[in-house]
Design a protein around this motif. Structure first.
Motif, PDB file in Angstrom:
ATOM      1  N   UNK A  29       0.833  -1.192   0.000  1.00 24.96           N
ATOM      2  CA  UNK A  29       0.000   0.000   0.000  1.00 24.96           C
ATOM      3  C   UNK A  29       0.876   1.253   0.000  1.00 24.96           C
ATOM      4  N   UNK A  30       0.666   2.144  -0.960  1.00 25.28           N
ATOM      5  CA  UNK A  30       1.481   3.350  -1.064  1.00 25.28           C
ATOM      6  C   UNK A  30       1.115   4.325   0.048  1.00 25.28           C
ATOM      7  N   UNK A  31       2.142   4.922   0.634  1.00 22.74           N
ATOM      8  CA  UNK A  31       1.929   5.911   1.691  1.00 22.74           C
ATOM      9  C   UNK A  31       1.628   7.257   1.051  1.00 22.74           C
ATOM     10  N   UNK A  32       0.593   7.929   1.494  1.00 32.53           N
ATOM     11  CA  UNK A  32       0.209   9.222   0.959  1.00 32.53           C
ATOM     12  C   UNK A  32       0.339  10.291   2.049  1.00 32.53           C
ATOM     13  N   UNK A  33       0.316  11.550   1.619  1.00 27.86           N
ATOM     14  CA  UNK A  33       0.393  12.637   2.591  1.00 27.86           C
ATOM     15  C   UNK A  33      -0.811  12.613   3.532  1.00 27.86           C
ATOM     16  N   UNK A  34      -1.951  12.165   3.032  1.00 26.92           N
ATOM     17  CA  UNK A  34      -3.145  12.053   3.872  1.00 26.92           C
ATOM     18  C   UNK A  34      -2.909  11.043   4.993  1.00 26.92           C
ATOM     19  N   UNK A  35      -2.281   9.911   4.640  1.00 25.30           N
ATOM     20  CA  UNK A  35      -1.962   8.884   5.637  1.00 25.30           C
ATOM     21  C   UNK A  35      -1.006   9.446   6.690  1.00 25.30           C
ATOM     22  N   UNK A  36      -0.005  10.183   6.256  1.00 27.78           N
ATOM     23  CA  UNK A  36       0.982  10.753   7.181  1.00 27.78           C
ATOM     24  C   UNK A  36       0.316  11.740   8.127  1.00 27.78           C
ATOM     25  N   UNK A  37      -0.564  12.591   7.593  1.00 31.90           N
ATOM     26  CA  UNK A  37      -1.223  13.584   8.437  1.00 31.90           C
ATOM     27  C   UNK A  37      -2.131  12.912   9.469  1.00 31.90           C
ATOM     28  N   UNK A  38      -2.828  11.865   9.048  1.00 34.47           N
ATOM     29  CA  UNK A  38      -3.690  11.148   9.989  1.00 34.47           C
ATOM     30  C   UNK A  38      -2.865  10.470  11.084  1.00 34.47           C
ATOM     31  N   UNK A  39      -1.747   9.885  10.696  1.00 29.94           N
ATOM     32  CA  UNK A  39      -0.895   9.229  11.681  1.00 29.94           C
ATOM     33  C   UNK A  39      -0.309  10.246  12.656  1.00 29.94           C
ATOM     34  N   UNK A  40       0.097  11.399  12.140  1.00 28.81           N
ATOM     35  CA  UNK A  40       0.626  12.464  12.990  1.00 28.81           C
ATOM     36  C   UNK A  40      -0.414  12.889  14.027  1.00 28.81           C
ATOM     37  N   UNK A  41      -1.641  13.121  13.580  1.00 26.61           N
ATOM     38  CA  UNK A  41      -2.693  13.543  14.496  1.00 26.61           C
ATOM     39  C   UNK A  41      -3.013  12.459  15.522  1.00 26.61           C
ATOM     40  N   UNK A  42      -2.957  11.197  15.093  1.00 24.13           N
ATOM     41  CA  UNK A  42      -3.199  10.091  16.022  1.00 24.13           C
ATOM     42  C   UNK A  42      -2.118  10.022  17.094  1.00 24.13           C
ATOM     43  N   UNK A  43      -0.848  10.166  16.669  1.00 26.14           N
ATOM     44  CA  UNK A  43       0.256  10.137  17.626  1.00 26.14           C
ATOM     45  C   UNK A  43       0.172  11.308  18.600  1.00 26.14           C
ATOM     46  N   UNK A  44      -0.178  12.481  18.080  1.00 25.70           N
ATOM     47  CA  UNK A  44      -0.321  13.651  18.954  1.00 25.70           C
ATOM     48  C   UNK A  44      -1.421  13.413  19.978  1.00 25.70           C
ATOM     49  N   UNK A  45      -2.548  12.884  19.517  1.00 30.95           N
ATOM     50  CA  UNK A  45      -3.681  12.629  20.411  1.00 30.95           C
ATOM     51  C   UNK A  45      -3.307  11.641  21.517  1.00 30.95           C
ATOM     52  N   UNK A  46      -2.730  10.503  21.134  1.00 27.49           N
ATOM     53  CA  UNK A  46      -2.412   9.470  22.117  1.00 27.49           C
ATOM     54  C   UNK A  46      -1.293   9.907  23.054  1.00 27.49           C
ATOM     55  N   UNK A  47      -0.286  10.583  22.504  1.00 23.30           N
ATOM     56  CA  UNK A  47       0.819  11.048  23.334  1.00 23.30           C
ATOM     57  C   UNK A  47       0.331  12.072  24.355  1.00 23.30           C
ATOM     58  N   UNK A  48      -0.512  12.996  23.905  1.00 20.12           N
ATOM     59  CA  UNK A  48      -1.025  14.020  24.816  1.00 20.12           C
ATOM     60  C   UNK A  48      -1.914  13.405  25.881  1.00 20.12           C
ATOM     61  N   UNK A  49      -2.737  12.453  25.495  1.00 17.67           N
ATOM     62  CA  UNK A  49      -3.585  11.755  26.459  1.00 17.67           C
ATOM     63  C   UNK A  49      -2.743  11.129  27.564  1.00 17.67           C
ATOM     64  N   UNK A  50      -1.665  10.445  27.171  1.00 18.73           N
ATOM     65  CA  UNK A  50      -0.807   9.775  28.156  1.00 18.73           C
ATOM     66  C   UNK A  50      -0.075  10.782  29.041  1.00 18.73           C
ATOM     67  N   UNK A  51       0.540  11.778  28.402  1.00 23.34           N
ATOM     68  CA  UNK A  51       1.362  12.731  29.149  1.00 23.34           C
ATOM     69  C   UNK A  51       0.531  13.550  30.126  1.00 23.34           C
ATOM     70  N   UNK A  52      -0.669  13.952  29.715  1.00 23.34           N
ATOM     71  CA  UNK A  52      -1.464  14.867  30.541  1.00 23.34           C
ATOM     72  C   UNK A  52      -2.304  14.166  31.592  1.00 23.34           C
ATOM     73  N   UNK A  53      -2.204  12.867  31.697  1.00 26.13           N
ATOM     74  CA  UNK A  53      -3.023  12.157  32.670  1.00 26.13           C
ATOM     75  C   UNK A  53      -2.702  12.575  34.106  1.00 26.13           C
ATOM     76  N   UNK A  54      -1.521  13.162  34.322  1.00 27.61           N
ATOM     77  CA  UNK A  54      -1.146  13.607  35.667  1.00 27.61           C
ATOM     78  C   UNK A  54      -1.197  15.125  35.799  1.00 27.61           C
ATOM     79  N   UNK A  55      -1.535  15.849  34.731  1.00 27.78           N
ATOM     80  CA  UNK A  55      -1.418  17.297  34.749  1.00 27.78           C
ATOM     81  C   UNK A  55      -2.334  17.968  35.771  1.00 27.78           C
ATOM     82  N   UNK A  56      -3.454  17.353  36.050  1.00 23.11           N
ATOM     83  CA  UNK A  56      -4.358  17.968  37.004  1.00 23.11           C
ATOM     84  C   UNK A  56      -3.838  17.945  38.430  1.00 23.11           C
TER      85      UNK A  56
END
Length: 421
Positions: A1-28
């Protein structure tokens, strides 16, 4: 399956979402862990300044990994290191450790974050350039702010209520588990695109070379240098606010165990961050230059922070803090696009790490200084002083805009000329 810019952008947003969820679990509730251990404001902020110092010291060594071993390798090292050091934070709390133990663990924790800084952003930009993406980087970064806001909302609110139902240590265990899961996911789906990892001649020589090139491509360019100096003044204030707004809100509420209130405040900030990401492009359309967006936002945030310190009640304080988060999220894509438009691809992660280093260096002094002000005169005065410090960054940002305007009015290589907005 060829990688497209759309795939990269979706993966970037997914990584940002999951990383932020994990990191901020203690922020409160993270700063409450230190106060429960018996640390004063000055001691707690000194320990947190050690975290910032760790950022400054290790930015270049870990940045060299992203530009030699690859962005993916740096990201995976960051996830693993953060998971382990989060457990060390929990252990220090269980043992009622003193300030020097907290300081040491904070330095190690910073190492994990330095593996992330610059690597994810560089991975995205390299991949999009390689795939000939013709859209605007600001739009991708703005959507990243929306994803980060959603992750912050879920993480900080969830962590605060887990602490309310159990104790302030349990969210740290949950965060470690989330980070380990994220690291495994990233190992499976994240691969370097548009960048070929290269092995250097040794870690010491690599760090020396990377530091030299960071200075040349970053500090050596006035347009980049003034932005970095502006962040050096203002970034430490952001660290201080994130750390001390929790005990300040509990003080306003008159209940030292109202952890649920902190979850509400964190959720309001996260929602505001999401709104800021959604409004980023509209906000940018009001200005011709990217730096004008940043200048307006920094000036407004200085006033909002002073108002936060002077707020007499919890609802007003939370509203002003949320507006501060919204403005920060709205201007960040313009700053990111400005810097990335000036950096060569093979040094992108390094210079972005150097940018974090400069910002962290300012925070080493700012945080304990404002913490001392809080011990002497109270939290309200320290937040007003923080607002004044943010405004002090404006002259440097005006100089950065002058170089942006000059570059756009003369003939230069395309990657060195910032786009007008």
């Amino acid at each position: 399956m060829a990688v497209t810019s759309r795939h990269v952008r979706r993966l970037y947003l997914t990584l940002v979402l999951l990383n932020t969820l994990a990191v901020t679990f203690i922020w409160g509730i993270n700063s409450l862990l230190l106060f429960e251990a018996g640390l004063s404001n000055t001691e707690a902020l000194a320990a947190n300044a050690c975290f910032t110092l760790g950022y400054a010291v290790f930015e270049i060594p870990t940045g060299s990994i992203a530009d030699t071993w690859g962005r993916r390798a740096s990201y995976l090292l960051g996830g693993g290191t953060l998971a382990v050091t989060t457990l060390l934070y929990w252990l220090a709390w269980r043992l009622h450790a003193g300030v020097w133990v907290w300081a040491g663990v904070s330095v190690v924790l910073a190492v994990g974050f330095t593996f992330f800084s610059g690597a994810t952003e560089a991975w995205l930009v390299d991949a999009l350039h390689h795939l000939r993406y013709d859209g605007r980087l600001e739009q991708v970064f703005a959507r990243g702010q929306v994803a980060a806001g959603i992750g912050t909302l879920a993480g900080s609110l969830g962590g605060a209520y887990v602490a309310q139902a159990t104790d302030v240590g349990v969210p740290f265990l949950v965060r470690a588990a989330l980070l380990l899961t994220l690291t495994v996911v990233a190992w499976r789906v994240m691969h370097d695109i548009g960048f070929t990892p290269r092995r250097g001649s040794g870690p010491v020589k690599d760090v020396r070379r990377v530091l030299t090139e960071s200075v040349r491509h970053g500090w050596g360019r006035p347009a980049v240098r003034w932005v970095m100096l502006g962040s050096m003044v203002a970034a430490g204030v952001g660290y201080y606010v994130a750390f001390t707004m929790k005990p300040y809100l509990l003080q306003l509420a008159g209940d030292r165990r109202a952890y649920g209130l902190l979850g509400i405040a964190a959720a309001a900030n996260a929602a505001a961050q999401t709104v800021g990401g959604l409004l980023a492009m509209a906000f940018q359309s009001l200005f011709r230059w990217r730096m004008s967006v940043v200048i307006a936002g920094v000036a407004l945030n200085g006033a909002l922070l002073a108002g936060f310190g002077l707020a007499g009640g919890v609802p007003l304080a939370i509203a002003l803090l949320a507006l501060h988060s919204m403005v920060s999220a709205a201007i960040l894509p313009s700053r990111q696009a400005y810097l990335n438009g000036l950096l060569p691809s093979d040094r992108r992660a390094t210079v972005l790490s150097f940018d974090s280093l400069v910002a962290s260096s300012g925070g080493v002094v700012t945080q304990p200084g404002l913490g001392r002000a809080a011990d002497l005169w109270g939290y309200p005065t320290s937040f007003v002083l923080g607002g004044l410090l943010q405004v002090m960054a404006l002259p440097m940002l005006f100089l950065a805009r002058r170089h942006e305007v000059t570059a756009a009015t003369r003939t230069e290589p395309a990657e060195a000329v910032p786009q007008r907005s």
